[in-house]
Design a protein around this motif. Structure first.
Motif, PDB file in Angstrom:
ATOM      1  N   ASP A 137      -9.748 100.165  27.073  1.00  0.00           N
ATOM      2  CA  ASP A 137      -9.782  99.767  25.663  1.00  0.00           C
ATOM      3  C   ASP A 137     -10.382  98.390  25.428  1.00  0.00           C
ATOM      4  N   GLY A 138     -11.088  97.844  26.421  1.00  0.00           N
ATOM      5  CA  GLY A 138     -11.700  96.535  26.212  1.00  0.00           C
ATOM      6  C   GLY A 138     -10.637  95.464  26.060  1.00  0.00           C
ATOM      7  N   PHE A 139     -10.910  94.465  25.211  1.00  0.00           N
ATOM      8  CA  PHE A 139      -9.922  93.425  24.951  1.00  0.00           C
ATOM      9  C   PHE A 139      -8.905  93.922  23.930  1.00  0.00           C
ATOM     10  N   ALA A 140      -7.640  93.601  24.152  1.00  0.00           N
ATOM     11  CA  ALA A 140      -6.610  93.925  23.170  1.00  0.00           C
ATOM     12  C   ALA A 140      -6.933  93.209  21.865  1.00  0.00           C
ATOM     13  N   PRO A 141      -6.636  93.824  20.704  1.00  0.00           N
ATOM     14  CA  PRO A 141      -6.913  93.159  19.422  1.00  0.00           C
ATOM     15  C   PRO A 141      -6.263  91.781  19.350  1.00  0.00           C
ATOM     16  N   ARG A 142      -6.949  90.846  18.748  1.00  0.00           N
ATOM     17  CA  ARG A 142      -6.452  89.469  18.695  1.00  0.00           C
ATOM     18  C   ARG A 142      -5.323  89.291  17.686  1.00  0.00           C
ATOM     19  N   LYS A 143      -5.458  89.926  16.519  1.00  0.00           N
ATOM     20  CA  LYS A 143      -4.469  89.719  15.474  1.00  0.00           C
ATOM     21  C   LYS A 143      -3.276  90.640  15.674  1.00  0.00           C
ATOM     22  N   SER A 144      -2.093  90.113  15.365  1.00  0.00           N
ATOM     23  CA  SER A 144      -0.863  90.842  15.651  1.00  0.00           C
ATOM     24  C   SER A 144      -0.819  92.206  14.977  1.00  0.00           C
ATOM     25  N   CYS A 162      -6.169 100.713  30.518  1.00  0.00           N
ATOM     26  CA  CYS A 162      -6.581  99.437  31.079  1.00  0.00           C
ATOM     27  C   CYS A 162      -7.193  98.595  29.968  1.00  0.00           C
ATOM     28  N   PHE A 163      -6.881  97.302  29.953  1.00  0.00           N
ATOM     29  CA  PHE A 163      -7.459  96.424  28.935  1.00  0.00           C
ATOM     30  C   PHE A 163      -7.505  94.995  29.453  1.00  0.00           C
ATOM     31  N   PHE A 164      -8.339  94.189  28.822  1.00  0.00           N
ATOM     32  CA  PHE A 164      -8.439  92.769  29.130  1.00  0.00           C
ATOM     33  C   PHE A 164      -7.594  91.985  28.138  1.00  0.00           C
ATOM     34  N   GLU A 165      -7.115  90.818  28.563  1.00  0.00           N
ATOM     35  CA  GLU A 165      -6.360  89.974  27.644  1.00  0.00           C
ATOM     36  C   GLU A 165      -6.557  88.510  28.003  1.00  0.00           C
ATOM     37  N   SER A 166      -6.446  87.662  27.000  1.00  0.00           N
ATOM     38  CA  SER A 166      -6.553  86.224  27.194  1.00  0.00           C
ATOM     39  C   SER A 166      -5.234  85.665  27.717  1.00  0.00           C
ATOM     40  N   PRO A 167      -5.273  84.635  28.569  1.00  0.00           N
ATOM     41  CA  PRO A 167      -4.020  84.018  29.020  1.00  0.00           C
ATOM     42  C   PRO A 167      -3.226  83.404  27.878  1.00  0.00           C
ATOM     43  N   HIS A 168      -3.899  83.109  26.769  1.00  0.00           N
ATOM     44  CA  HIS A 168      -3.207  82.517  25.616  1.00  0.00           C
ATOM     45  C   HIS A 168      -2.474  83.565  24.788  1.00  0.00           C
ATOM     46  N   ARG A 169      -2.821  84.850  24.969  1.00  0.00           N
ATOM     47  CA  ARG A 169      -2.214  85.906  24.144  1.00  0.00           C
ATOM     48  C   ARG A 169      -1.403  86.914  24.950  1.00  0.00           C
ATOM     49  N   ILE A 170      -1.464  86.859  26.274  1.00  0.00           N
ATOM     50  CA  ILE A 170      -0.832  87.895  27.081  1.00  0.00           C
ATOM     51  C   ILE A 170       0.675  87.974  26.832  1.00  0.00           C
ATOM     52  N   ALA A 171       1.354  86.839  26.667  1.00  0.00           N
ATOM     53  CA  ALA A 171       2.803  86.859  26.454  1.00  0.00           C
ATOM     54  C   ALA A 171       3.143  87.575  25.156  1.00  0.00           C
ATOM     55  N   ALA A 172       2.403  87.283  24.088  1.00  0.00           N
ATOM     56  CA  ALA A 172       2.665  87.927  22.794  1.00  0.00           C
ATOM     57  C   ALA A 172       2.366  89.419  22.861  1.00  0.00           C
TER      58      ALA A 172
END
Length: 280
Positions: A137-144, A162-172
């Motif tokens: 699914d590429g990168f997970a959507p940025r907005k909640s 499988c998806f990519f995520e930023s270290p700044h958003r992975i916890a959320a």
């Protein structure tokens, strides 16, 4: 080694470990007439690390200018060799390259690929999850809001995702996954694949959410195991009754809907709307 063909070559580059560079990548960088690079500086540094001298013209080809580059690169590819590279991994897989490849097909320009590293199959292979079938699914959507809607679409998805995520958003993202998909769904968080500090952490969504809450660094690829096929279909009135029972016990309506939806792998929004309708 066979001479480079005329046209467009998609060439995979190392994720981090320089030794993953293939002989064909080295040849492509050394012999291409034009190199369309996501980051020209990183491509030059890669070539230097590989001991390759770039004789071709290096052109920037990134998210914000790749559409404007298409006509120029197609023109070059009719009579010369254009190699497309991104910062790490395979072009087009959540990286630049798609507009050029689509246009090349339409224009009858030859296209080939020099395969190599990609974070997606690496993470899938290392996951230790049931991944006989999977979606990327590429990168997970940025907005909640968009991210929650995406996670709700995975409630009944039986393929691993499988998806990519930023270290700044992975916890959320993982905290919301726990709420929507349930705490016990298994997943993997892989960071810095093929690099010195590679780490692959496997566990339940709840365990991984707790781990990432303290903050992690690096490039991150995640895999969430698919939903188990339901052996019994729960009718909507029964689900509504379960929600009302939780609400009667003191839970907020939205929390109760999320709990029941995750337990039975249904859409939280659809269940919430159904409960509201039942109260009218």
């Amino acid at each position: 080694m066979t001479p480079l063909p005329r046209g467009i070559i998609l060439a995979a580059t190392p994720l981090g470990n320089i030794d993953d560079a293939t002989p064909r990548l080295r040849q492509a960088l050394a012999e291409a007439d034009y190199i369309a690079a996501e980051d020209t500086r990183r491509t030059r540094n890669l070539a230097q690390a590989l001991g390759v001298e770039l004789r071709g013209q290096v052109l920037s080809n990134f998210d914000h200018n790749e559409q404007d580059r298409v006509e120029q690169l197609i023109h070059h590819a009719r009579t010369a060799t254009v190699v497309v590279v991104t910062d790490a991994g395979m072009p087009i897989v959540s990286d630049p390259g798609f507009p050029l490849v689509a246009a090349a097909h339409d224009a009858g320009v030859p296209i080939t690929c020099f395969p190599g590293p990609s974070a997606v199959p690496v993470a899938i292979a290392l996951s230790g999850l049931h991944v006989g079938k999977f979606a990327f699914d590429g990168f997970a959507p940025r907005k909640s809001g968009a991210r929650r809607a995406w996670l709700e679409s995975l409630i009944t998805e039986e393929r691993a995702v499988c998806f990519f995520e930023s270290p700044h958003r992975i916890a959320a993202t993982l905290a919301e996954a726990v709420e929507i998909l349930g705490p016990n769904r298994r997943a993997v968080v892989a960071r810095e694949l093929t690099k010195i500090y590679e780490e692959v952490r496997r566990g339940t969504l709840a365990e991984l959410a707790d781990w990432t809450a303290g903050g992690i660094k690096g490039e991150i690829t995640c895999v969430i195991e698919g939903a188990l096929p339901e052996t019994r279909t729960i009718e909507l009135p029964e689900l509504i009754a379960q929600v009302n029972e939780l609400v009667a016990g003191g839970e907020r309506l939205k929390t109760a809907c999320a709990t029941v939806a995750a337990a039975h792998k249904v859409s939280k929004k659809e269940l919430y709307d159904a409960v509201l309708r039942s109260r009218q």
